[in-house]
Design a protein around this motif. Sequence first.
Motif, PDB file in Angstrom:
ATOM      1  N   UNK A 228       1.331  47.952  13.172  1.00 32.10           N
ATOM      2  CA  UNK A 228       1.258  46.099  13.076  1.00 32.10           C
ATOM      3  C   UNK A 228      -0.177  46.059  13.249  1.00 32.10           C
ATOM      4  N   UNK A 229      -1.523  47.037  12.600  1.00 28.47           N
ATOM      5  CA  UNK A 229      -2.944  46.589  12.783  1.00 28.47           C
ATOM      6  C   UNK A 229      -3.910  46.045  11.850  1.00 28.47           C
ATOM      7  N   UNK A 230      -4.530  45.473  11.525  1.00 29.31           N
ATOM      8  CA  UNK A 230      -5.639  44.633  10.595  1.00 29.31           C
ATOM      9  C   UNK A 230      -5.776  45.895   9.328  1.00 29.31           C
ATOM     10  N   UNK A 253      11.683  43.915   1.255  1.00 29.07           N
ATOM     11  CA  UNK A 253      10.861  44.381   1.404  1.00 29.07           C
ATOM     12  C   UNK A 253      10.481  44.490   2.873  1.00 29.07           C
ATOM     13  N   UNK A 254      11.606  46.123   3.546  1.00 31.92           N
ATOM     14  CA  UNK A 254      11.373  45.958   5.207  1.00 31.92           C
ATOM     15  C   UNK A 254      10.067  46.843   5.715  1.00 31.92           C
ATOM     16  N   UNK A 255       9.766  46.283   6.867  1.00 29.48           N
ATOM     17  CA  UNK A 255       8.411  46.426   7.128  1.00 29.48           C
ATOM     18  C   UNK A 255       8.377  46.963   8.616  1.00 29.48           C
ATOM     19  N   UNK A 256       8.652  48.060   8.723  1.00 33.26           N
ATOM     20  CA  UNK A 256       8.695  49.117   9.936  1.00 33.26           C
ATOM     21  C   UNK A 256       7.500  49.510  11.007  1.00 33.26           C
ATOM     22  N   UNK A 257       7.160  48.579  11.918  1.00 31.97           N
ATOM     23  CA  UNK A 257       6.328  49.046  12.644  1.00 31.97           C
ATOM     24  C   UNK A 257       6.889  48.419  14.318  1.00 31.97           C
ATOM     25  N   UNK A 258       5.311  48.456  14.576  1.00 27.70           N
ATOM     26  CA  UNK A 258       5.063  47.737  15.952  1.00 27.70           C
ATOM     27  C   UNK A 258       2.862  47.380  16.541  1.00 27.70           C
ATOM     28  N   UNK A 259       3.050  46.248  16.929  1.00 27.05           N
ATOM     29  CA  UNK A 259       1.767  46.804  17.050  1.00 27.05           C
ATOM     30  C   UNK A 259       1.027  44.834  17.561  1.00 27.05           C
ATOM     31  N   UNK A 260      -0.299  45.176  17.569  1.00 27.20           N
ATOM     32  CA  UNK A 260      -0.608  43.688  17.967  1.00 27.20           C
ATOM     33  C   UNK A 260      -0.410  42.933  17.360  1.00 27.20           C
ATOM     34  N   UNK A 264       2.252  37.199  14.498  1.00 29.76           N
ATOM     35  CA  UNK A 264       1.345  36.951  13.048  1.00 29.76           C
ATOM     36  C   UNK A 264       1.708  36.803  11.936  1.00 29.76           C
ATOM     37  N   UNK A 265       2.659  38.668  12.154  1.00 31.91           N
ATOM     38  CA  UNK A 265       3.203  38.757  11.057  1.00 31.91           C
ATOM     39  C   UNK A 265       4.424  38.293  10.995  1.00 31.91           C
ATOM     40  N   UNK A 266       5.196  37.821  12.127  1.00 34.29           N
ATOM     41  CA  UNK A 266       6.532  37.751  12.539  1.00 34.29           C
ATOM     42  C   UNK A 266       6.797  35.820  11.597  1.00 34.29           C
ATOM     43  N   UNK A 267       5.447  35.595  12.023  1.00 32.88           N
ATOM     44  CA  UNK A 267       4.929  33.863  11.703  1.00 32.88           C
ATOM     45  C   UNK A 267       5.519  33.316  10.462  1.00 32.88           C
ATOM     46  N   UNK A 268       4.593  35.260   9.822  1.00 32.80           N
ATOM     47  CA  UNK A 268       4.011  34.831   8.193  1.00 32.80           C
ATOM     48  C   UNK A 268       5.443  34.662   7.705  1.00 32.80           C
ATOM     49  N   UNK A 283       9.284  49.072  15.595  1.00 37.21           N
ATOM     50  CA  UNK A 283       8.878  51.066  14.635  1.00 37.21           C
ATOM     51  C   UNK A 283      10.427  51.937  15.144  1.00 37.21           C
ATOM     52  N   UNK A 284      10.507  52.909  14.165  1.00 33.11           N
ATOM     53  CA  UNK A 284      11.479  53.349  14.161  1.00 33.11           C
ATOM     54  C   UNK A 284      11.007  54.850  14.092  1.00 33.11           C
ATOM     55  N   UNK A 285      12.099  55.998  14.851  1.00 34.83           N
ATOM     56  CA  UNK A 285      11.845  56.922  14.954  1.00 34.83           C
ATOM     57  C   UNK A 285      11.584  57.476  13.123  1.00 34.83           C
ATOM     58  N   UNK A 286      10.779  58.794  13.682  1.00 32.69           N
ATOM     59  CA  UNK A 286      10.451  59.426  12.763  1.00 32.69           C
ATOM     60  C   UNK A 286      12.134  59.803  11.599  1.00 32.69           C
ATOM     61  N   UNK A 287      12.701  60.194  12.372  1.00 32.34           N
ATOM     62  CA  UNK A 287      13.779  61.220  11.898  1.00 32.34           C
ATOM     63  C   UNK A 287      14.118  60.428  10.810  1.00 32.34           C
TER      64      UNK A 287
END
Length: 407
Positions: A228-230, A253-260, A264-268, A283-287
């Motif tokens: 979750x970066x610009x 639509x599945x959005x996997x990740x995390x970040x700063x 903002x994205x949660x509000x959208x 954030x999901x483990x790679x496997x």
Amino acid sequence: MERIAYITVKAPFGEQETFIITEMLALRDRGVDLLIVPRDSDGELFHEEAASLTGYTLNIPWLSTDIVKRLAVFICRNPRSFFRIIEDTVLKAGRLKTALKNLVVLPKAIYLSAVLRDASVSHIHAHWASTPSTMAYVISEITGIPWSFTAHRGDIAEDNILRRKCAAASFVRAIDEGGRREISAVVNDPVIEKKILTVHMGVGVPEVVRRPAAGSLEVFTILCPANFVPKKGHRYLIECCRLLSARGVGFRCLIAGDGPLREELQAMVEGLPPGCDVRLLGRLPHERILGMYEEGAVDAVVLPSIVTDEGVKEGIPVALIEAMSYGIPVVSTCTGGIPELIGDGSGVMVGEKDVESLAAVIERLARDPDYYSMLSRRGRRKIETDFNISTTVDRLLDLFSGRGRST
């Protein structure tokens, strides 16, 4: 087999650097005697696939009594060498922030110089042109062990004594042609530029792919696996989903990740109309991501990347490469190194921030089975040919041994 040391930020620990984990696993499977040295020692194991690498890893703290003692001994015995290293990495760093970063890693690098020499390391490779390569540079200056580094994209723009590192390294690896050109522009020396090579990040290509036919899932499922970066442009995908919902396209639509940008994205997402199915998975483990591909649980991977106001942009996103290896169509933008991956029609590119075009492409993928199948085949073929981890490892082994380098 000679022993190769890999310097990372946190890998095999931590939540990121999955592409480096893939590379190290492939090298190990080729019989390479690996010694992994994370710059940071505070990471925990997040990706299960990395567990088998922990036995090859030196998890050393930033500072300890032993590190301080080794530093003091080195300064007393080699004062000229120490002050030359300070001059090269700190005083000539150009920016105070860069100088301080380099200063912080110096004690650990000096300590590791004796550790890697005693371990009979024959080559050091650092991922990132930032402080991991500063550590490799210092260790090599002290020990004479040959070294090299991989530059990705944002770390090139940082320009952490980049010209000096390129001059000292045995070779410099860029992950795409755009990165190679950027490094060459900083170096501005035709002799040094011969050492700057493009070697793509590779992925494992599954032998058998179980792809569902387009539309065979209950709803067309989009995945966006990205921090979750610009520069990742998540907001434009969320806006695109609003359009798709208004047009009556059935999707998830599945959005996997995390970040700063998480809040903002949660509000959208919370502001989307009822029935517009967008989910933030964390954030999901790679496997877990690869498992979703293997199970046929994802119809398309979308990465609406942008160039930020600060000029930050993508290299070639491994998230796209991995999806294509499973025959999953990908949609992204014509930014950074992405055209090098899918500009030939192996995927679909739209203009950055172009929500209308992004929605049109996703809708066509959801409704046109022939178009979907064509992109699926093209994408997988591209990865088999140009981004196979086996090919990448072959090239790296040649370079580590001194074969294949420009003279």
